[in-house]
Design a protein around this motif. Structure first.
Motif, PDB file in Angstrom:
ATOM      1  N   SER A  37      11.786 -37.164  -7.099  1.00  0.00           N
ATOM      2  CA  SER A  37      10.887 -37.247  -8.248  1.00  0.00           C
ATOM      3  C   SER A  37      10.756 -35.850  -8.844  1.00  0.00           C
ATOM      4  O   SER A  37      11.446 -34.925  -8.423  1.00  0.00           O
ATOM      5  CB  SER A  37       9.507 -37.779  -7.822  1.00  0.00           C
ATOM      6  OG  SER A  37       8.874 -36.877  -6.936  1.00  0.00           O
ATOM      7  N   GLU A  38       9.864 -35.698  -9.838  1.00  0.00           N
ATOM      8  CA  GLU A  38       9.720 -34.383 -10.469  1.00  0.00           C
ATOM      9  C   GLU A  38       9.262 -33.309  -9.479  1.00  0.00           C
ATOM     10  O   GLU A  38       9.650 -32.151  -9.601  1.00  0.00           O
ATOM     11  CB  GLU A  38       8.718 -34.446 -11.623  1.00  0.00           C
ATOM     12  CG  GLU A  38       9.293 -34.933 -12.936  1.00  0.00           C
ATOM     13  CD  GLU A  38       9.466 -36.433 -12.969  1.00  0.00           C
ATOM     14  OE1 GLU A  38      10.059 -36.943 -13.919  1.00  0.00           O
ATOM     15  OE2 GLU A  38       8.996 -37.115 -12.029  1.00  0.00           O
ATOM     16  N   THR A  84      12.899 -41.754  -8.471  1.00  0.00           N
ATOM     17  CA  THR A  84      11.645 -42.395  -8.871  1.00  0.00           C
ATOM     18  C   THR A  84      10.924 -41.602  -9.953  1.00  0.00           C
ATOM     19  O   THR A  84       9.804 -41.959 -10.341  1.00  0.00           O
ATOM     20  CB  THR A  84      10.709 -42.555  -7.658  1.00  0.00           C
ATOM     21  OG1 THR A  84      10.420 -41.253  -7.110  1.00  0.00           O
ATOM     22  CG2 THR A  84      11.355 -43.416  -6.583  1.00  0.00           C
ATOM     23  N   GLY A  85      11.554 -40.537 -10.429  1.00  0.00           N
ATOM     24  CA  GLY A  85      10.948 -39.711 -11.460  1.00  0.00           C
ATOM     25  C   GLY A  85      11.328 -40.151 -12.859  1.00  0.00           C
ATOM     26  O   GLY A  85      11.951 -41.193 -13.061  1.00  0.00           O
ATOM     27  N   SER A  86      10.985 -39.322 -13.829  1.00  0.00           N
ATOM     28  CA  SER A  86      11.263 -39.642 -15.234  1.00  0.00           C
ATOM     29  C   SER A  86      12.416 -38.816 -15.796  1.00  0.00           C
ATOM     30  O   SER A  86      12.800 -38.991 -16.953  1.00  0.00           O
ATOM     31  CB  SER A  86      10.001 -39.399 -16.076  1.00  0.00           C
ATOM     32  OG  SER A  86       9.589 -38.040 -15.983  1.00  0.00           O
ATOM     33  N   GLN A  87      12.967 -37.890 -14.994  1.00  0.00           N
ATOM     34  CA  GLN A  87      14.085 -37.059 -15.425  1.00  0.00           C
ATOM     35  C   GLN A  87      15.342 -37.422 -14.650  1.00  0.00           C
ATOM     36  O   GLN A  87      15.288 -37.852 -13.499  1.00  0.00           O
ATOM     37  CB  GLN A  87      13.784 -35.575 -15.179  1.00  0.00           C
ATOM     38  CG  GLN A  87      12.639 -35.000 -15.975  1.00  0.00           C
ATOM     39  CD  GLN A  87      12.408 -33.540 -15.601  1.00  0.00           C
ATOM     40  OE1 GLN A  87      12.105 -33.215 -14.463  1.00  0.00           O
ATOM     41  NE2 GLN A  87      12.558 -32.669 -16.570  1.00  0.00           N
ATOM     42  N   PRO A  96      16.548 -42.115 -14.118  1.00  0.00           N
ATOM     43  CA  PRO A  96      15.281 -42.678 -13.632  1.00  0.00           C
ATOM     44  C   PRO A  96      15.436 -44.149 -13.247  1.00  0.00           C
ATOM     45  O   PRO A  96      16.018 -44.943 -13.995  1.00  0.00           O
ATOM     46  CB  PRO A  96      14.346 -42.516 -14.836  1.00  0.00           C
ATOM     47  CG  PRO A  96      14.905 -41.348 -15.586  1.00  0.00           C
ATOM     48  CD  PRO A  96      16.398 -41.462 -15.441  1.00  0.00           C
TER      49      PRO A  96
END
Length: 404
Positions: free
Chosen positions: A42-43, A65-68, A91
């Protein structure tokens, strides 16, 4: 080179599907199996389900599981040498990394946004315990032949890279820009063919191949792309330049390098290339390094060459594209006798798809090289992107077939 990826408009439509399809979907049963180590990126976190594993084949399943977009590495004890990597994990997606590692100390690293040193953790490979499947003598011979052939290939490419770089640097320092421009793309092909090997040296790769858009704050910009910008300087107000582009961040008129700066940057390019040459004289490889390296080269095509980001100033991306495909094909062909025994259908599929991609590339040849990237239409870029995607998926299956 590993980098943050900003898609140029001309390639974005075709590449989006490529990146999504090229990532292998998560299989919960695999990730939870005793032979796989689950990694959650994740981030802010890189959670690795185990901090040690016995020597031999090690399998990671990496879920983002992150947005990047993220990537995952297994690094050597020095924190620089790359043992294995998976890139471009979008993601919600998951990809597998299979490596062979001897007993020793290592690091795991997730890189959200694919920049910086990443989120690292200690990892130990312990002494192998008894048991496990044995490789037949015939199969071991095929593995040994494949890795020996690839070692010879790497040695040959670094020799040609060294000679070509010395000639290029000489022309550039002398101010013979026309001659230097003619050499630039052709010489770089030797680098691009063995890029995963070069990238495994974490100190050399950014010194030789960093793009302006990849630089960390305070990082000195050296290497090929620094010289590229000086040979193809941006024109104020010209299309494709400016702070909002993927290639650079010019806020005013470009100032050419002085003779002294040229000499300094060219001499460093030669010195760093000589270091790479020296380090690769007696390198040994494993079968998984060949198959993973081939897949990494296709990832390089997908995230830099087919988007036009790599050679932002010279637009010679198709030379790099061809070289990456060359390197992937050589690694595959070295392994082909073993893969033929273990999965004939997969081997035949790869041969067909390598041929199809090469046929498409051949359509863009021009003189002794290729068209400039800026001469390609959106449809042509998408066609190339689709062909890379079609090859990348079966190529990702090779490691599991040849490693045992």
């Amino acid at each position: 080179m590993n980098r943050r990826h900003i898609l140029l408009p001309a390639a974005a439509a075709g590449l989006g599907a490529l990146l999504l399809t090229g990532c292998e979907p998560n299989n919960p049963s695999d990730a939870s199996g005793s032979d796989r180590i689950a990694v959650t990126s994740s981030e802010k976190e890189c959670q690795v389900a185990a901090t040690e594993a016995p020597a031999g084949t090690i399998r990671f399943t990496v879920e983002n599981t992150g947005s990047q977009v993220t990537e995952f590495y297994l690094l050597g004890e020095d924190g620089l040498r790359i043992i294995g990597e998976v890139e471009n994990i979008g993601p919600g997606l998951s990809r597998d990394l299979t490596v062979t590692a001897p007993e020793g100390k290592y690091f795991t690293a997730c890189k959200p946004g694919m920049v910086g040193d990443g989120i690292r953790g200690d990892f130990t490979v312990t002494k192998a315990e008894g048991g496990g499947a044995e490789v037949s003598a015939d199969d071991q011979k095929l593995k040994d032949e494949a890795t020996a052939q690839y070692s010879a290939y790497v040695k040959d490419q670094t020799e040609q890279l060294m000679t070509g770089t010395e000639d290029f640097a000489k022309k550039y320092k002398a101010g013979d820009d026309d001659a230097a421009r003619k050499l630039y793309a052709a010489v770089r092909m030797h680098w691009e063919r063995i890029e995963p090997v070069a990238e495994s040296f974490g100190d050399l790769d950014p010194q030789l191949d960093a793009r302006e858009a990849d630089l960390e704050e305070g990082q000195e910009w050296t290497g090929w792309h620094r010289i590229e910008k000086d040979l193809w300087p941006p024109q104020k107000g010209a299309e494709g330049t400016g702070a909002d582009t993927a290639g650079g961040s010019d806020s005013g008129e470009y100032q050419p390098m002085s003779d002294e700066e040229r000499t300094q940057i060219a001499d460093k390019l030669v010195a760093d290339t000589k270091t790479l040459y020296d380090r690769t004289r007696n390198m040994d490889f494993t079968a998984d390094q060949l198959s993973n390296g081939a897949k990494e080269l296709l990832d390089e095509v997908a995230t830099g060459k087919v988007t036009g980001e790599e050679e932002f100033w010279s637009h010679t991306d198709l030379w790099d594209f061809q070289a990456n495909v060359d390197g992937a094909r050589i690694a595959y062909e070295n392994l082909k006798p073993l893969l033929d025994k273990r999965d004939q259908d997969l081997s035949e599929k790869l041969t067909v798809r390598f041929d199809k991609l090469q046929t498409l590339l051949d359509q863009h040849k021009k003189g002794e090289g290729f068209k400039l990237y800026t001469e390609l239409s959106k449809d042509e870029v998408k066609e190339l992107s689709d062909a890379v995607n079609a090859l990348s998926e079966p190529l990702s299956q090779v490691t599991e077939k040849v490693i045992e």
